[in-house]
Structure formats: C-alpha cells, structure tokens
Design an enzyme around this catalytic site. Structure first.
Site, PDB file in Angstrom:
ATOM      1  N   MET A  48     -11.822  -6.153   4.266  1.00  0.00           N
ATOM      2  CA  MET A  48     -11.152  -5.101   5.040  1.00  0.00           C
ATOM      3  C   MET A  48     -10.990  -5.591   6.475  1.00  0.00           C
ATOM      4  O   MET A  48     -11.962  -5.991   7.113  1.00  0.00           O
ATOM      5  CB  MET A  48     -11.980  -3.811   5.047  1.00  0.00           C
ATOM      6  CG  MET A  48     -12.006  -3.060   3.733  1.00  0.00           C
ATOM      7  SD  MET A  48     -10.378  -2.657   3.066  1.00  0.00           S
ATOM      8  CE  MET A  48      -9.687  -1.618   4.360  1.00  0.00           C
ATOM      9  N   ASP A  66      -6.791  -6.437   3.979  1.00  0.00           N
ATOM     10  CA  ASP A  66      -6.238  -5.087   3.919  1.00  0.00           C
ATOM     11  C   ASP A  66      -6.463  -4.361   5.238  1.00  0.00           C
ATOM     12  O   ASP A  66      -7.611  -4.118   5.637  1.00  0.00           O
ATOM     13  CB  ASP A  66      -6.931  -4.339   2.762  1.00  0.00           C
ATOM     14  CG  ASP A  66      -6.383  -2.943   2.534  1.00  0.00           C
ATOM     15  OD1 ASP A  66      -5.362  -2.587   3.129  1.00  0.00           O
ATOM     16  OD2 ASP A  66      -7.010  -2.202   1.740  1.00  0.00           O
ATOM     17  N   HIS A 107      -7.652  -0.004  -5.192  1.00  0.00           N
ATOM     18  CA  HIS A 107      -8.731  -0.161  -4.203  1.00  0.00           C
ATOM     19  C   HIS A 107      -9.528   1.141  -4.165  1.00  0.00           C
ATOM     20  O   HIS A 107      -9.066   2.148  -3.636  1.00  0.00           O
ATOM     21  CB  HIS A 107      -8.082  -0.476  -2.845  1.00  0.00           C
ATOM     22  CG  HIS A 107      -9.039  -0.602  -1.712  1.00  0.00           C
ATOM     23  ND1 HIS A 107      -8.635  -0.608  -0.398  1.00  0.00           N
ATOM     24  CD2 HIS A 107     -10.397  -0.738  -1.669  1.00  0.00           C
ATOM     25  CE1 HIS A 107      -9.689  -0.734   0.388  1.00  0.00           C
ATOM     26  NE2 HIS A 107     -10.773  -0.804  -0.357  1.00  0.00           N
ATOM     27  N   MET A 114      -9.351   7.388  -2.361  1.00  0.00           N
ATOM     28  CA  MET A 114     -10.392   7.807  -1.402  1.00  0.00           C
ATOM     29  C   MET A 114     -10.953   9.147  -1.839  1.00  0.00           C
ATOM     30  O   MET A 114     -10.186  10.045  -2.219  1.00  0.00           O
ATOM     31  CB  MET A 114      -9.791   7.940  -0.003  1.00  0.00           C
ATOM     32  CG  MET A 114      -9.066   6.689   0.460  1.00  0.00           C
ATOM     33  SD  MET A 114      -8.546   6.836   2.170  1.00  0.00           S
ATOM     34  CE  MET A 114      -7.483   5.394   2.339  1.00  0.00           C
ATOM     35  N   HIS A 147      -0.504  -1.723  -4.252  1.00  0.00           N
ATOM     36  CA  HIS A 147      -1.877  -1.448  -3.820  1.00  0.00           C
ATOM     37  C   HIS A 147      -2.081   0.065  -3.798  1.00  0.00           C
ATOM     38  O   HIS A 147      -1.376   0.794  -3.092  1.00  0.00           O
ATOM     39  CB  HIS A 147      -2.085  -2.058  -2.433  1.00  0.00           C
ATOM     40  CG  HIS A 147      -3.476  -1.983  -1.905  1.00  0.00           C
ATOM     41  ND1 HIS A 147      -4.457  -2.902  -2.238  1.00  0.00           N
ATOM     42  CD2 HIS A 147      -4.057  -1.106  -1.053  1.00  0.00           C
ATOM     43  CE1 HIS A 147      -5.581  -2.582  -1.605  1.00  0.00           C
ATOM     44  NE2 HIS A 147      -5.364  -1.495  -0.875  1.00  0.00           N
ATOM     45  N   MET A 199     -12.162   3.449  -2.784  1.00  0.00           N
ATOM     46  CA  MET A 199     -13.032   3.752  -1.638  1.00  0.00           C
ATOM     47  C   MET A 199     -13.756   5.036  -2.016  1.00  0.00           C
ATOM     48  O   MET A 199     -13.463   6.122  -1.497  1.00  0.00           O
ATOM     49  CB  MET A 199     -12.177   3.912  -0.366  1.00  0.00           C
ATOM     50  CG  MET A 199     -11.697   2.566   0.176  1.00  0.00           C
ATOM     51  SD  MET A 199     -10.273   2.716   1.272  1.00  0.00           S
ATOM     52  CE  MET A 199      -8.962   2.729   0.054  1.00  0.00           C
ATOM     53  N   ASP A 237      -4.622   3.028  -3.088  1.00  0.00           N
ATOM     54  CA  ASP A 237      -5.857   3.363  -2.365  1.00  0.00           C
ATOM     55  C   ASP A 237      -6.440   4.694  -2.830  1.00  0.00           C
ATOM     56  O   ASP A 237      -5.836   5.742  -2.603  1.00  0.00           O
ATOM     57  CB  ASP A 237      -5.554   3.468  -0.867  1.00  0.00           C
ATOM     58  CG  ASP A 237      -5.323   2.112  -0.224  1.00  0.00           C
ATOM     59  OD1 ASP A 237      -6.209   1.247  -0.334  1.00  0.00           O
ATOM     60  OD2 ASP A 237      -4.257   1.929   0.396  1.00  0.00           O
ATOM     61  N   SER A 276       0.846  -1.197   0.000  1.00  0.00           N
ATOM     62  CA  SER A 276       0.000   0.000   0.000  1.00  0.00           C
ATOM     63  C   SER A 276       0.877   1.241   0.000  1.00  0.00           C
ATOM     64  O   SER A 276       1.481   1.589   1.023  1.00  0.00           O
ATOM     65  CB  SER A 276      -0.921  -0.002   1.225  1.00  0.00           C
ATOM     66  OG  SER A 276      -1.589   1.239   1.281  1.00  0.00           O
TER      67      SER A 276
HETATM   68  C1  DX5 Z   1      -6.979   1.631   4.492  1.00  0.00           C
HETATM   69  C2  DX5 Z   1      -6.317   1.233   3.199  1.00  0.00           C
HETATM   70  C3  DX5 Z   1      -5.162   0.315   3.385  1.00  0.00           C
HETATM   71  C4  DX5 Z   1      -4.019   0.862   4.218  1.00  0.00           C
HETATM   72  C5  DX5 Z   1      -3.231  -0.280   4.772  1.00  0.00           C
HETATM   73  O1  DX5 Z   1      -8.198   2.195   4.243  1.00  0.00           O
HETATM   74  O2  DX5 Z   1      -7.260   0.566   2.353  1.00  0.00           O
HETATM   75  O3  DX5 Z   1      -4.701  -0.194   2.134  1.00  0.00           O
HETATM   76  O4  DX5 Z   1      -3.177   1.736   3.500  1.00  0.00           O
HETATM   77  O5  DX5 Z   1      -2.231   0.203   5.620  1.00  0.00           O
HETATM   78  P1  DX5 Z   1      -1.662  -0.628   6.864  1.00  0.00           P
HETATM   79  O6  DX5 Z   1      -0.989  -1.871   6.299  1.00  0.00           O
HETATM   80  O7  DX5 Z   1      -0.689   0.333   7.459  1.00  0.00           O
HETATM   81  O8  DX5 Z   1      -2.799  -0.972   7.743  1.00  0.00           O
HETATM   82 ZN    ZN Z   2      -6.577  -0.576   0.561  1.00  0.00          ZN
END
Ligand code: DX5
Ligand code: ZN
Length: 217
Positions: A137, A175, A66, A37, A33, A68, A35, A8
């Site tokens: 999640m 995740d 991913h 948002m 990965h 969100m 993310d 990530s």
């Molecule tokens: C959280 C993200 C994750 C996050 C994981 O909403 O979807 O991908 O970055 O980070 P760690 O491994 O630090 O929990």
């Molecule tokens: Zn994620």
C-alpha cells in the site's frame, strides 16, 4: 518485466458500472481492482459479494480483489466463488496469514498478502514463497484519491530484491496515489502491477493513461 495496470473501480461511475467495465476492456486495462472495505478494518464501507458476482458475469478481465476486512479467512472462499481471480488480504488483519493463503488457494484463486504503510518489508519475507503477489500500500488504505507516500518506495525495492534472491516469480503490486509522476518511481523500484483509480478514470484518453502508467508512452 511485464507490467500490468489494475483499475480501481472505486473511482468509476458506479451507477454505470457495465459501461465502465467495457471502457476498461477497450482501453487496454489488464485487471479490475475491486476494493472491499468493511468499515472496521478501515474507516470506509464499499461493496462486496453480490456486486462482485455481477461484475464477474460482465467480464473476462482478471478480477483483482483487495480485501480490507477484519477477518479475511472467514470470507476467502466466498470471494473466490464469487469470481475473484486474485485475492489480496492484509497481514495486519485478525486472520492467520498462512491459513488464509491456504483457504484462498484451495478455493481456486491466487493468494496475495497486502501490507499497510507502517508494516515492514521484513515482516513478509517468510511468506513470499507461498503467495502469487505482494501488495504494498502506497497510501493508508480506505479511500481513493490520496497522495502517494514516498517513504513506501524503499519497501517495494526491498521486497523485489528478496523475491529475486529467492528466485521466485511473485508479482509486486502498488496501490494508492499512482499517477504519471509516481508510476515510473515504483516501476524502477520493482513494482509490476500498478493500481490506478483516480488518475485512470479522470484521464481524457484512458488508453494513453494506461500506456503512460506502464511506461509504454
Ligand atoms: C485505497 C484503495 C485503492 C484506491 C486507489 O484504500 O485500496 O485501491 O482506490 O485509488 P487512487 O489510485 O485514486 O489512489
Ligand atoms: Zn486497493
């Protein structure tokens, strides 16, 4: 079972993203990965299409995106065109799940459905034959560096069991809060794609961290 580590990049040094990607490649990380948002579906805003396009140009790694975001159907094609190999979107979003799966596949990416900690395993049983991956999640989505929620492990087990019963070849990704303690627990429950942000980027020896998360060290 083949295990993969998906890094990530939320925990990477974002001002040196090119160097960080090289570091992932050199240390045996399997996927990146990414993310996304939107500040509405979750209480945080990250990065989106222009950044993904540049990441795509910088690497041949599998890009595991991913989403969100509130309306993934609206952006599915754009993320596939920007270079996503796998696109996960949330079953709790406003978009129709089957329509979104279809849009992702017809744009040339692999569809995956993600579920938040409060969403049941049973609610996704019907769509397992239609996706390449199911993302469970293991923290509330929104931020890196949170603590693993142990009560999500049973859900991983139920989903893996159902995949086996149906004779499918679906990956199960976890995740949030994955580290040396929690990785063996989720692997044992049936997860095979392990996202790691803070644990991986904080490690002194990244290749050792990758092997530990996969259970090879
Ligand atoms: C959280 C993200 C994750 C996050 C994981 O909403 O979807 O991908 O970055 O980070 P760690 O491994 O630090 O929990
Ligand atoms: Zn994620």
């Amino acid at each position: 079972m083949r295990y993969y580590v998906s890094a990530s990049v939320l925990s990477a040094d974002l001002l040196s993203i090119g160097g960080e990607i090289k570091r992932l490649e050199e240390n045996g990380v399997d996927m990146l990965h990414f993310d996304v948002m939107d500040g509405v579906f979750v209480n945080n805003i990250t990065y989106g299409l222009p950044v993904l396009e540049q990441v795509r140009r910088a690497t041949d790694m599998t890009l595991d995106v991913h989403l969100m975001i509130t309306d993934p159907l609206r952006y599915a094609e754009a993320f596939a065109k920007a270079g996503a190999d796998i696109i996960s979107f949330h079953s709790e979003s406003a978009s129709d799940v089957r329509e979104t799966i279809k849009a992702i596949r017809s744009a040339g990416a692999k569809p995956a459905v993600a579920i938040k900690p409060a969403t049941s395993a049973e609610s996704v049983y019907d769509i397992l034959p239609e996706v390449d991956m199911l993302l469970v999640m293991t923290v509330e989505p929104g931020f890196g560096g949170q603590s693993f929620m142990y009560d999500t492990v049973e859900k991983v087990r139920l989903i893996r069991r159902r995949i086996a019963e149906l004779g499918l070849e679906c990956d199960v990704e976890v995740d949030g809060g994955i580290n040396y303690e929690t990785a063996p627990i989720v692997r044992e429950a049936g997860a095979n794609v392990l996202v790691s942000g803070s644990c991986l980027f904080r490690a002194e020896d990244m290749s050792e961290a990758v092997r530990k998360i996969k259970g090879d060290a």
